[in-house]
Scaffold this motif. Structure first.
Motif, PDB file in Angstrom:
ATOM      1  N   THR A  65      26.946  75.234 -17.202  1.00  0.00           N
ATOM      2  CA  THR A  65      26.483  75.417 -15.822  1.00  0.00           C
ATOM      3  C   THR A  65      25.799  76.759 -15.558  1.00  0.00           C
ATOM      4  N   HIS A  66      25.656  77.577 -16.604  1.00  0.00           N
ATOM      5  CA  HIS A  66      24.880  78.811 -16.408  1.00  0.00           C
ATOM      6  C   HIS A  66      24.330  79.288 -17.740  1.00  0.00           C
ATOM      7  N   GLN A  67      23.028  79.545 -17.769  1.00  0.00           N
ATOM      8  CA  GLN A  67      22.370  79.895 -19.029  1.00  0.00           C
ATOM      9  C   GLN A  67      21.015  80.517 -18.730  1.00  0.00           C
ATOM     10  N   HIS A  68      20.559  81.373 -19.627  1.00  0.00           N
ATOM     11  CA  HIS A  68      19.160  81.844 -19.604  1.00  0.00           C
ATOM     12  C   HIS A  68      18.623  81.619 -21.011  1.00  0.00           C
ATOM     13  N   LEU A  69      18.002  80.475 -21.200  1.00  0.00           N
ATOM     14  CA  LEU A  69      17.625  80.056 -22.554  1.00  0.00           C
ATOM     15  C   LEU A  69      16.708  81.057 -23.240  1.00  0.00           C
ATOM     16  N   THR A 231      22.588  80.853  -7.963  1.00  0.00           N
ATOM     17  CA  THR A 231      22.241  82.270  -8.086  1.00  0.00           C
ATOM     18  C   THR A 231      23.400  83.030  -8.733  1.00  0.00           C
ATOM     19  N   HIS A 232      23.121  84.251  -9.183  1.00  0.00           N
ATOM     20  CA  HIS A 232      24.178  85.146  -9.658  1.00  0.00           C
ATOM     21  C   HIS A 232      24.871  85.756  -8.442  1.00  0.00           C
ATOM     22  N   LEU A 233      26.187  85.896  -8.506  1.00  0.00           N
ATOM     23  CA  LEU A 233      26.866  86.572  -7.397  1.00  0.00           C
ATOM     24  C   LEU A 233      28.150  87.260  -7.840  1.00  0.00           C
ATOM     25  N   VAL A 319      27.789  79.497 -20.619  1.00  0.00           N
ATOM     26  CA  VAL A 319      27.714  80.486 -21.699  1.00  0.00           C
ATOM     27  C   VAL A 319      26.986  81.745 -21.234  1.00  0.00           C
ATOM     28  N   ASP A 320      26.187  81.635 -20.158  1.00  0.00           N
ATOM     29  CA  ASP A 320      25.278  82.698 -19.725  1.00  0.00           C
ATOM     30  C   ASP A 320      24.230  82.929 -20.813  1.00  0.00           C
ATOM     31  N   GLY A 321      23.269  83.804 -20.544  1.00  0.00           N
ATOM     32  CA  GLY A 321      22.199  84.031 -21.508  1.00  0.00           C
ATOM     33  C   GLY A 321      22.724  84.621 -22.807  1.00  0.00           C
TER      34      GLY A 321
HETATM   35 ZN   LIG Z   1      23.270  84.998 -15.871  1.00  0.00          ZN
END
Ligand SMILES: [Zn+2]
Length: 453
Positions: A65-69, A231-233, A319-321
């Protein structure tokens, strides 16, 4: 599509309403949907592909649910820095990305996600350098090649350094251009139909890189078109200081004033929340993408996942970026979510099956797709992972779910997305892994050279 596939002899964790598990179970798939799940060998329609899954655990596919490929090609930089220090080091490198860089990065990151049990992934792409080309198209092409269900979020930044933001001016966009590109992305790619392989969300980056006007207008556009918002928060205390100084309130109070809470919104991180913020998030139905490895890698803290879940907020995993989580493994997030929750809240803070629930049903809830993914039930999409747990690393762990969550990452025998094989015997079928590794290395070096070393 795939015709009929029968998986039999496995321990099946359904994540259905009763949390049913079948010790020696079967699961039948026809085309992109699950037909039956149950005990024993089950039906054997003629012409079906039968998979002998004895010694395996079958789970719903994991949802990222969160990633920056794009960050897959900028891993291993600023390895000992804070979030703001890390961002300041990386923005000039990211300023060099183009279609080729994003396609290579997305192919690598998505193929690795698939290898770690992920069947649906979001992306949050917010760096659109001038002249970089059609970056969203480049990552969508990668997702199609790898075969994952994809929810790319059209991200944005419009608050550059000269206006008091953190990013340098050359990586921010004009607000009208962002809104036009967002509308264009919806027109070109958003597919709201059942079984969709691609849905767009809108995702201005963070309070310190986006203006309030863009947050508000993005929310209006998303709600007009029936899209979700991301969004990031509340990731770090630096962010909280920024919001208190600039807006006189917490990050959550700030975005709430811009219309950014509700069941169609999910935040990444939400680490720094007081009790009233936890309650506000839960009461509004807002979701949280918990990213334990990235938060630890950047020393941001440990999110209050137990408190959020107890309060009734939907919580998924991300996983996030890869620039702040070089491993990029979604299964590893399940383990870290459990370990960090217990390190913070004691031995009963998170059960092994609840950790798996966050990565499956929890993720599906954040994307508004619990009717289609997140559990193995008749009528749902055939998105599932078949893990081998009878080998050296796991054979003597009696509880298969404990073997998956607490043990070493097991081999992935098979990953189906909509009934189509995406991984077989630990190999992502849609990519040439060796060629990808070479391409990623070349792109990484070129980006560093472009940024001046
Ligand atoms: Zn992020």
């Amino acid at each position: 599509m795939s015709g009929t596939v029968i998986i039999e002899g496995a321990h099946i964790v359904t994540m259905d309403g009763q949390r049913s598990e079948h010790t020696d179970g079967h699961l039948v798939v026809f085309d992109d949907r699950i037909v039956t799940v149950g005990d024993g060998p089950g039906p054997r329609p003629e012409g079906a592909r039968v998979i002998d899954a004895r010694g395996c655990l079958v789970t719903p596919g994991l949802v990222n649910t969160h990633q920056h490929l794009y960050q897959w090609v900028t891993r291993g930089l600023a390895v000992d820095d804070t979030l703001f220090g890390w961002l300041t080091r990386l923005y000039p490198v990211w300023a060099g990305i183009d279609e080729h860089a994003v396609n290579v990065a997305a192919s690598g990151a998505l193929a690795w996600l698939a290898r770690t049990g992920c069947t649906t992934s979001t992306d949050h792409h917010y760096v659109f350098p001038h002249g970089g080309g059609d970056l969203l198209a480049a990552e969508i092409e990668a997702a199609r090649a790898v075969g994952l269900r994809f929810h790319p979020c059209r991200g944005s930044m419009d608050l550059g350094r000269s206006a008091g933001g953190l990013p340098p001016d050359e990586v921010v966009e004009d607000r009208d251009a962002v809104l036009a590109a967002s509308a264009d992305a919806i027109d070109r790619w958003h597919d709201p139909a059942p079984g969709s392989m691609l849905r767009i969300a809108l995702a201005p980056c963070s309070p310190f890189s986006v203006t309030g006007e863009l947050m508000r207008e993005s929310a209006e556009l998303a709600r007009e078109r029936g899209l979700r918002l991301h969004t990031h928060l509340a990731e770090t205390l630096d962010e909280e200081d920024f919001c208190r100084e600039r807006f006189g309130c917490t990050p959550l109070e700030y975005v709430e004033s811009l219309g950014w809470t509700g069941p169609d919104v999910w935040f990444a991180h939400a680490v720094h929340l007081d009790d009233s913020a936890v309650k506000k998030i839960a009461d509004s139905g807002t979701g949280v993408a918990h990213c334990p490895s990235s938060n630890a890698r950047l020393g941001a803290g440990i999110a209050r996942s137990r408190d959020l879940r107890d309060a009734g907020a939907p919580v998924g995993l991300g996983v996030d970026g890869a620039a702040s989580n070089e491993a990029g493994s979604l299964l590893e997030e399940v383990r870290h979510a459990l370990l960090f929750a217990r390190a913070r809240g004691g031995p009963r803070a998170l059960a092994v099956r609840d950790a798996l629930e966050m990565a499956t049903l929890g993720g599906a809830a954040l994307l508004g797709r619990t009717d289609e993914i997140g559990s193995l039930e008749p009528g749902k999409l055939a998105d599932l992972a078949v893990w081998r747990i009878d080998g050296f690393a796991h054979a003597d762990i009696a509880d298969p779910v404990a073997a998956l969550v607490l043990g070493a990452p097991p081999p992935l025998e098979l990953l189906l997305v909509g009934g189509t094989p995406v991984v077989e015997h630990d190999r992502a079928l849609g990519v040439d892994a060796e060629a990808l590794a070479r391409d990623a290395t070349a792109v990484h070096r070129a980006l560093l050279a472009k940024a001046g070393g």
